[in-house]
Design a protein around this motif. Structure first.
Motif, PDB file in Angstrom:
ATOM      1  N   MET A  31       0.881  -1.151   0.089  1.00 23.69           N
ATOM      2  CA  MET A  31      -0.087  -0.009  -0.007  1.00 23.69           C
ATOM      3  C   MET A  31       0.798   1.222  -0.061  1.00 23.69           C
ATOM      4  N   GLU A  32       1.950   1.180   0.860  1.00 24.98           N
ATOM      5  CA  GLU A  32       2.784   2.379   0.863  1.00 24.98           C
ATOM      6  C   GLU A  32       3.632   2.552  -0.622  1.00 24.98           C
ATOM      7  N   GLY A  33       3.784   1.387  -0.908  1.00 23.61           N
ATOM      8  CA  GLY A  33       4.588   1.188  -2.503  1.00 23.61           C
ATOM      9  C   GLY A  33       3.649   2.222  -3.302  1.00 23.61           C
ATOM     10  N   MET A  34       2.152   1.804  -3.422  1.00 25.83           N
ATOM     11  CA  MET A  34       1.180   2.477  -4.115  1.00 25.83           C
ATOM     12  C   MET A  34       1.237   3.931  -4.292  1.00 25.83           C
ATOM     13  N   VAL A  35       1.299   4.165  -2.850  1.00 24.13           N
ATOM     14  CA  VAL A  35       1.227   5.785  -2.592  1.00 24.13           C
ATOM     15  C   VAL A  35       2.323   6.387  -3.263  1.00 24.13           C
ATOM     16  N   THR A  36       3.639   5.841  -2.900  1.00 21.57           N
ATOM     17  CA  THR A  36       4.731   6.421  -3.612  1.00 21.57           C
ATOM     18  C   THR A  36       4.970   6.328  -4.945  1.00 21.57           C
ATOM     19  N   ASP A  37       4.363   5.380  -5.728  1.00 20.30           N
ATOM     20  CA  ASP A  37       4.183   5.033  -6.968  1.00 20.30           C
ATOM     21  C   ASP A  37       3.312   6.349  -7.532  1.00 20.30           C
ATOM     22  N   LEU A  38       2.376   6.651  -6.963  1.00 19.89           N
ATOM     23  CA  LEU A  38       1.637   7.781  -7.519  1.00 19.89           C
ATOM     24  C   LEU A  38       2.491   9.132  -7.526  1.00 19.89           C
ATOM     25  N   THR A  39       3.125   9.382  -6.520  1.00 18.69           N
ATOM     26  CA  THR A  39       3.965  10.539  -6.370  1.00 18.69           C
ATOM     27  C   THR A  39       4.864  10.453  -7.857  1.00 18.69           C
TER      28      THR A  39
END
Length: 732
Positions: free
Chosen positions: A465-473
């Motif tokens: 989930m944290e990877g998803m948030v970072t991915d979007l940035t």
């Protein structure tokens, strides 16, 4: 005079000098007119004893002096101390005893200093009891043993007077009880056997009498108020004069006596059972009962069982309401949170977080949170509820603080759920939609719940989930680079505005990627972006997920021109009508290269739903392979810009399949990890260790573990022992 020419002191002569000092000390202790012992006198006695102990045999009088040290105490006690104590009674005798004990300790200190050399040499060599101990033992043997029953009776009589409201000298009691403790010289046996046992017996009798009187004249709330007041006073007693070790025993004795007197009337006269007491109106009385009877298992055990059942029943009612009255799932989760809040407050505040009642509540909520509600698991409902409060335009209009509070409460409920991985997968699916379609109401809340989940379930739980948030940035930065690339390369022109979100496969849920036959305009966009991306990296392969794409297209209808917000699938279908007036189902399917299911969904959304952009023949509500479609040039709407949704796909089945697949990998990894470190292990132990390792994320099924063990054997990770089929070996 040289040391070897020192004059020999005989025993009588030396003892006479010593006895003068002892006599003077006794006079001082008895309050007779006497001058204090000067330093010259002290040194005279000390040196005399030193010399008598260091003379060569047969003039070394250490043994005799050790005996005379004890005799000095015995003589003083028998001639003076005991007679003065025996002539006094009750409180006067207690005061005299305090004085005599203080005097005795003072005498022990002085004499031990006179005879110090004995302690240092003679006693150390012979392993005899030290002087201090000999002095105290004399008092214990001659005074304490003689008076202990009388003293204990006098103390208990004073305590009972205090219980009846009389003022007593608490300092006196404290001083006397200190004697019981000190006389044990590090052991509590004398205090416990000679005083505490009698006190506990008296306490039981006292409160038995009191309670039976209260029961006949008081209501239940009044009885409980008096009972609580008693406990408070007994605690106060401990803090003022009893030894702290007495507190649990004393309170337990009081509680048991009060309970044994009130148990029968509780269920006959006052209430018809614990159920009555669990009513909200009775919570104050029940709370007091738990405080008063917190050590009484015959009260607590049945209460814990009834409380567990009570919480279970209320939870079951909520589930039934959600199923019968078609309560929205959102309403159910809110009610579940409210129920949890209510009983957490009961346990923490009303029940002082008593371990038995806490356990009962936890077990009830675990059972409740692992039930299904109308075909949905509570793990799924919690993930959906989070989505409701985190996405834009949801019905939940909560302020920032209220949102944080609700998220905190959802995470607390998650603690009871055994299939936490199921929640994680549902949550991840919904998080992906919020992030990809810009549906998230507040980035801070998104990060906040991830922090809460990480604290509750560990870093592994939230890493994707944290990877998803970072991915979007990173994707936003990538888009900025793409726009710069376009402005610097005039020949690279996609022809239409293009936004591409590049994601990392491992973090996101898996999506179907079909080879959709894109319209020529879109093919050009894909090519331009691919060329740009190759300038950044040669090692990453782009897979296009058209099912997640959206397009804004202009529809030129006869009444007016409108902007349509559609998916990539819908846009591709509509653009076919730029070159054909009429198309059949099979022609659309062939030209787009999609499956039946996808074609049915997108044609339904364009011809049978709210906005009829296409006219269908025949004009029915369902899509059939024999249908034909035409562009509806007469379509209009009061809005100039409309969004045409695709019917939602039920993702539940896919989520459950994904979770099952992940569990198989997790069980395999766990078995291999355990066997790698243990090398040889029995079946039962391997299963138990595997369950323990995986328990934080889900409750593995024993059959599933067995199946994975068999699979690992066929893949040569493990082998069965030839002699014992229940024993496995790790194959490196």
């Amino acid at each position: 005079m040289a040391a070897n020419e020192r004059k020999t002191i005989d025993l009588e002569q030396g003892w006479e000098i010593t006895q003068k000092g002892i006599m003077k000390l006794k006079n001082i202790l008895e309050g007779l007119p006497e001058t204090g012992i000067s330093s010259e006198e002290y040194m005279m006695i000390y040196t005399t004893i030193y010399n008598m102990c260091t003379q060569k045999p047969p003039h070394d009088y250490s043994q005799q002096l050790y005996g005379k040290y004890r005799e000095s105490f015995e003589e003083y006690i028998m001639s003076t101390v005991l007679p003065s104590l025996r002539e006094k009674h009750d409180e006067f005798m207690l005061r005299e005893l305090v004085k005599r004990w203080e005097n005795h300790k003072s005498m022990v200190r002085w004499l031990s200093r006179f005879f110090y050399y004995l302690d240092r040499r003679f006693i150390a060599r012979r392993s005899l009891p030290p002087l201090n101990e000999v002095g105290l033992t004399c008092f214990r043997r001659l005074v304490y043993q003689d008076l202990k029953v009388k003293v204990s009776d006098a103390l208990i009589s004073l305590i009972d007077k205090e219980r009846e409201g009389e003022q007593i000298d608490r300092a006196l009691l404290k001083n006397i009880l200190d004697i019981f403790v000190e006389i044990g010289m590090g052991q509590m046996d004398y205090y416990e056997n000679d005083f505490e046992a009698a006190l506990l017996k008296d306490t039981a009798a006292y409160y038995s009498r009191k309670a039976s009187g209260w029961i006949s004249e008081d209501s239940f709330p009044d009885f409980m108020l008096k009972a609580e007041e008693c406990l408070k006073r007994e605690k106060d007693r401990v803090s003022h004069y009893l030894h702290s070790s007495s507190e649990p025993k004393l309170l337990e004795k009081v509680q048991h006596e009060l309970w044994s007197e009130c148990e029968a009337p509780l269920f006959v006269t006052w209430y018809s059972g614990y159920r009555d007491l669990l009513k909200d109106s009775e919570v104050e009385n029940l709370s007091r009962m738990v405080r008063v009877f917190s050590k009484v298992l015959p009260f607590l055990d049945p209460l814990a069982n009834i409380f567990k059942q009570h919480v279970t029943d209320e939870g079951t009612d909520l589930v039934k309401q959600a199923e019968d009255e078609a309560d929205s799932r959102k309403v159910f989760v809110r009610k579940l949170i409210k129920l949890h809040d209510k009983y957490v407050a009961y346990v923490n505040e009303r029940f002082q977080n008593h371990i038995l009642l806490h356990k009962a509540f936890k077990e009830a909520f675990e059972a409740l949170c692992n039930k299904g509600v109308g075909g949905s698991s509570i793990a799924e409902l919690l993930a959906t509820y989070c989505d409701d409060i985190l996405k834009k335009g949801s019905g939940e209009k909560l302020g920032d603080e209220a949102t944080e509070e609700m998220l905190e409460k959802v995470v607390k409920l998650l603690a009871y759920i055994s299939d936490k991985d199921l929640f994680a997968e549902f949550y991840r699916k919904k998080l992906a939609r919020r992030l990809l379609f810009d549906k998230s109401a507040n980035d801070d809340h998104e990060r906040s719940i991830l922090t809460k989940l990480k604290q509750q379930c560990g870093g592994q739980f939230t890493s994707k989930m944290e990877g998803m948030v970072t991915d979007l940035t990173l994707a936003k930065e990538n888009q900025t680079s793409f726009e710069e690339y376009l402005s610097n390369n005039t020949n690279a022109n996609p022809g239409i505005d293009l936004t591409v979100t590049v994601l990392t496969t491992g973090f996101w849920p898996s999506y179907k990627s079909f080879d959709l036959n894109l319209p020529a305009e879109m093919v050009k966009c894909v090519e331009v972006f691919r060329e740009f991306y190759q300038t950044k990296t040669k090692h990453r392969k782009l897979t296009w997920i058209y099912s997640l794409g959206t397009c804004n297209i202009i529809g030129k209808f006869e009444p007016k021109t409108m902007e349509l917000i559609v998916t990539t699938y819908q846009a591709s279908a509509l653009l076919l009508f730029n070159s054909s007036d009429r198309l059949s189902y099979s022609e659309i399917m062939t030209q787009l290269n999609l499956t039946d299911d996808d074609v049915v969904r997108l044609l339904h959304s364009l011809s049978c739903a709210k906005y009829k952009i296409l006219n269908k023949e025949p004009n029915t509500k369902t899509i059939a392979p024999t249908d034909h479609f035409e562009f509806n040039s007469k379509f209009t709407d009061k809005m100039r810009r409309i969004k045409i949704p695709l019917p939602p796909v039920d993702e539940k089945k896919k989520v459950i399949e994904d979770v099952d697949k992940d569990r198989r990998y997790a069980i395999d990894a766990s078995i291999v990890r355990i066997m790698k470190s243990r090398k040889v292990l029995g079946h039962q132990q391997l299963v138990m260790e595997c369950v323990e390792q995986l328990g934080r994320m889900f409750k593995p099924d024993f059959k599933a573990i067995k199946k994975r063990i068999e699979d690992l054997i066929t893949r040569d990770y493990l082998e069965r022992d030839k002699d014992n089929p229940n024993l496995f070996r790790y194959l490196a």
